[in-house]
Motif scaffolding. Structure first.
Motif, PDB file in Angstrom:
ATOM      1  N   GLU A 175       0.907  -1.309   0.173  1.00 26.25           N
ATOM      2  CA  GLU A 175       0.233   0.265   0.060  1.00 26.25           C
ATOM      3  C   GLU A 175       0.889   1.126  -0.043  1.00 26.25           C
ATOM      4  O   GLU A 175       0.689   2.012  -0.628  1.00 26.25           O
ATOM      5  N   ALA A 176       1.876   1.151   0.910  1.00 25.38           N
ATOM      6  CA  ALA A 176       2.856   2.310   0.925  1.00 25.38           C
ATOM      7  C   ALA A 176       3.530   2.604  -0.453  1.00 25.38           C
ATOM      8  O   ALA A 176       3.686   3.764  -0.839  1.00 25.38           O
ATOM      9  N   SER A 177       4.016   1.410  -0.928  1.00 27.75           N
ATOM     10  CA  SER A 177       4.681   1.740  -2.253  1.00 27.75           C
ATOM     11  C   SER A 177       3.770   2.259  -3.543  1.00 27.75           C
ATOM     12  O   SER A 177       4.082   3.165  -4.208  1.00 27.75           O
ATOM     13  N   ARG A 178       2.505   1.838  -3.395  1.00 27.00           N
ATOM     14  CA  ARG A 178       1.586   2.388  -4.338  1.00 27.00           C
ATOM     15  C   ARG A 178       1.430   3.742  -4.278  1.00 27.00           C
ATOM     16  O   ARG A 178       1.144   4.541  -5.149  1.00 27.00           O
ATOM     17  N   MET A 179       1.127   4.060  -3.073  1.00 31.63           N
ATOM     18  CA  MET A 179       0.812   5.564  -2.838  1.00 31.63           C
ATOM     19  C   MET A 179       2.286   6.337  -3.095  1.00 31.63           C
ATOM     20  O   MET A 179       2.171   7.330  -3.747  1.00 31.63           O
ATOM     21  N   ALA A 180       3.306   5.997  -2.789  1.00 34.56           N
ATOM     22  CA  ALA A 180       4.610   6.580  -3.134  1.00 34.56           C
ATOM     23  C   ALA A 180       4.889   6.637  -4.595  1.00 34.56           C
ATOM     24  O   ALA A 180       5.469   7.629  -5.087  1.00 34.56           O
ATOM     25  N   ALA A 181       4.501   5.754  -5.377  1.00 31.07           N
ATOM     26  CA  ALA A 181       4.560   5.636  -6.727  1.00 31.07           C
ATOM     27  C   ALA A 181       3.770   6.843  -7.507  1.00 31.07           C
ATOM     28  O   ALA A 181       4.074   7.400  -8.518  1.00 31.07           O
ATOM     29  N   ALA A 182       2.707   7.087  -6.794  1.00 32.71           N
ATOM     30  CA  ALA A 182       1.789   8.085  -7.382  1.00 32.71           C
ATOM     31  C   ALA A 182       2.095   9.394  -6.974  1.00 32.71           C
ATOM     32  O   ALA A 182       1.597  10.248  -7.691  1.00 32.71           O
ATOM     33  N   LEU A 183       2.882   9.913  -5.926  1.00 32.27           N
ATOM     34  CA  LEU A 183       3.046  10.949  -5.293  1.00 32.27           C
ATOM     35  C   LEU A 183       3.656  12.032  -6.351  1.00 32.27           C
ATOM     36  O   LEU A 183       2.888  13.223  -6.471  1.00 32.27           O
ATOM     37  N   PRO A 184       4.285  11.981  -7.295  1.00 31.47           N
ATOM     38  CA  PRO A 184       4.704  12.886  -8.316  1.00 31.47           C
ATOM     39  C   PRO A 184       3.732  13.254  -9.141  1.00 31.47           C
ATOM     40  O   PRO A 184       3.630  14.381  -9.553  1.00 31.47           O
ATOM     41  N   SER A 185       2.628  12.468  -9.423  1.00 35.36           N
ATOM     42  CA  SER A 185       1.487  13.003 -10.224  1.00 35.36           C
ATOM     43  C   SER A 185       0.160  12.238  -9.773  1.00 35.36           C
ATOM     44  O   SER A 185      -0.315  11.538 -10.549  1.00 35.36           O
ATOM     45  N   PRO A 194      -3.075  -0.255 -10.174  1.00 29.60           N
ATOM     46  CA  PRO A 194      -2.282   0.282 -11.188  1.00 29.60           C
ATOM     47  C   PRO A 194      -1.638  -0.570 -12.217  1.00 29.60           C
ATOM     48  O   PRO A 194      -1.629  -2.105 -11.777  1.00 29.60           O
ATOM     49  N   GLY A 195      -1.612  -0.266 -13.332  1.00 28.68           N
ATOM     50  CA  GLY A 195      -1.095  -1.222 -14.446  1.00 28.68           C
ATOM     51  C   GLY A 195       0.402  -0.837 -15.209  1.00 28.68           C
ATOM     52  O   GLY A 195       0.750   0.297 -14.927  1.00 28.68           O
ATOM     53  N   ALA A 199       2.609   0.042 -12.250  1.00 28.12           N
ATOM     54  CA  ALA A 199       2.553  -1.036 -11.244  1.00 28.12           C
ATOM     55  C   ALA A 199       4.082  -1.728 -11.208  1.00 28.12           C
ATOM     56  O   ALA A 199       4.248  -1.840  -9.888  1.00 28.12           O
ATOM     57  N   ARG A 200       4.812  -1.829 -12.196  1.00 33.15           N
ATOM     58  CA  ARG A 200       6.242  -2.423 -11.963  1.00 33.15           C
ATOM     59  C   ARG A 200       7.086  -1.104 -10.802  1.00 33.15           C
ATOM     60  O   ARG A 200       7.908  -1.759 -10.285  1.00 33.15           O
ATOM     61  N   HIS A 201       6.845  -0.016 -11.439  1.00 34.95           N
ATOM     62  CA  HIS A 201       7.280   1.179 -10.330  1.00 34.95           C
ATOM     63  C   HIS A 201       7.085   1.053  -8.945  1.00 34.95           C
ATOM     64  O   HIS A 201       8.042   0.895  -7.877  1.00 34.95           O
ATOM     65  N   GLY A 202       5.851   0.656  -8.627  1.00 33.07           N
ATOM     66  CA  GLY A 202       5.494   0.458  -7.129  1.00 33.07           C
ATOM     67  C   GLY A 202       6.033  -0.952  -6.777  1.00 33.07           C
ATOM     68  O   GLY A 202       6.453  -0.869  -5.615  1.00 33.07           O
ATOM     69  N   ASN A 203       6.243  -1.789  -7.499  1.00 36.83           N
ATOM     70  CA  ASN A 203       6.779  -3.134  -7.014  1.00 36.83           C
ATOM     71  C   ASN A 203       8.515  -2.984  -6.777  1.00 36.83           C
ATOM     72  O   ASN A 203       8.831  -3.455  -5.776  1.00 36.83           O
ATOM     73  N   SER A 204       8.923  -2.063  -7.631  1.00 35.53           N
ATOM     74  CA  SER A 204      10.233  -1.717  -7.447  1.00 35.53           C
ATOM     75  C   SER A 204      10.506  -0.904  -6.109  1.00 35.53           C
ATOM     76  O   SER A 204      11.332  -0.927  -5.165  1.00 35.53           O
ATOM     77  N   ILE A 205       9.685  -0.228  -5.866  1.00 34.45           N
ATOM     78  CA  ILE A 205       9.714   0.834  -4.415  1.00 34.45           C
ATOM     79  C   ILE A 205       9.531  -0.336  -3.403  1.00 34.45           C
ATOM     80  O   ILE A 205      10.100  -0.191  -2.280  1.00 34.45           O
ATOM     81  N   GLU A 206       8.583  -1.091  -3.394  1.00 38.60           N
ATOM     82  CA  GLU A 206       8.405  -1.970  -2.311  1.00 38.60           C
ATOM     83  C   GLU A 206       9.656  -2.959  -2.274  1.00 38.60           C
ATOM     84  O   GLU A 206      10.167  -3.116  -0.923  1.00 38.60           O
TER      85      GLU A 206
END
Length: 223
Positions: A175-185, A194-195, A199-206
């Motif tokens: 959850e935290a990673s998905r929110m962080a991935a969206a923060l810039p926009s 996310p797709g 989605a890949r970016h969120g997984n990388s952050i996680e």
């Protein structure tokens, strides 16, 4: 005439310095009630200020992993990230942001969105003062309370309630990673379902959350 103009300019500068420092000192302790971005948001404002004690560490680690891995090392400005951003701009390739969490906090609290050298100069000024007068923990706390986390939604708590129907005090790494991935926009990037690249970016952050913890990249927030 020249002397009179110089005195007027001098007074303006003194007033500016005094007012900005007073604001920075005040927000070292007080919650930020509203920002220019919120006021200008045509979608309204949904926000809920929370102490960092009530925001899950996964959220802190996720934004450090996504936005500013050297948050605990720099004094507000990441020279390496700025250099990389300039190189990408000159090469005409994808331009990454060079702003640190401290710079984003300064912009979000005291200024407005958008570019321009004048605003960038003011951002640098406020970044210097919050780094000088606030702790890293306070900078993170303010950032996670004023950052836009969705359409008309501000702060980690309001974002967690909107997307996950529970408090920011108990966010999973996903959850935290998905929110962080969206923060810039946050108006364009989906937090739920996310797709593709997002989605890949969120997984990388996680995955990087583990590195943040292992290497103590969030230690300045918790020590």
């Amino acid at each position: 005439m020249a002397l009179r103009i110089a005195r007027i300019v001098g007074k303006i500068i003194l007033w500016f310095v005094g007012i900005t420092v007073v604001l920075v000192v005040a927000f070292k302790w007080l919650p930020v009630p509203v920002t220019a971005t919120m006021v200008m948001d045509e979608n309204g404002i949904t926000k809920d200020w929370e102490s960092l004690d009530n925001i899950d560490r996964n959220m802190v680690s996720a934004v450090i992993a996504a936005e500013d891995s050297r948050f605990c090392e720099h004094f507000g400005f990441d020279a390496e990230a700025i250099e990389q951003a300039l190189e990408e701009r000159l090469a005409g390739t994808r331009q990454r942001g060079g702003s640190t969490i401290s710079q984003q906090t300064a912009k979000n609290v005291f200024l407005w969105q958008g570019g321009g050298w004048f605003r960038k100069g003011l951002e640098a000024w406020f970044t210097f003062w919050i780094e000088a007068l606030w702790s890293k923990r306070r900078i993170m706390e303010v950032y996670l309370n004023v950052a836009e986390t969705g359409i008309g939604t501000y702060g980690a708590e309001a974002g967690a309630q909107r997307y996950f129907d529970h408090s920011a005090a108990r966010m999973t790494p996903d959850e935290a990673s998905r929110m962080a991935a969206a923060l810039p926009s946050p108006k364009k990037r989906a937090v739920t379902n996310p797709g593709g690249w997002l989605a890949r970016h969120g997984n990388s952050i996680e995955r990087r959350i583990g590195i943040v913890r292992r290497d103590g990249l969030d230690s300045c927030v918790y020590n």
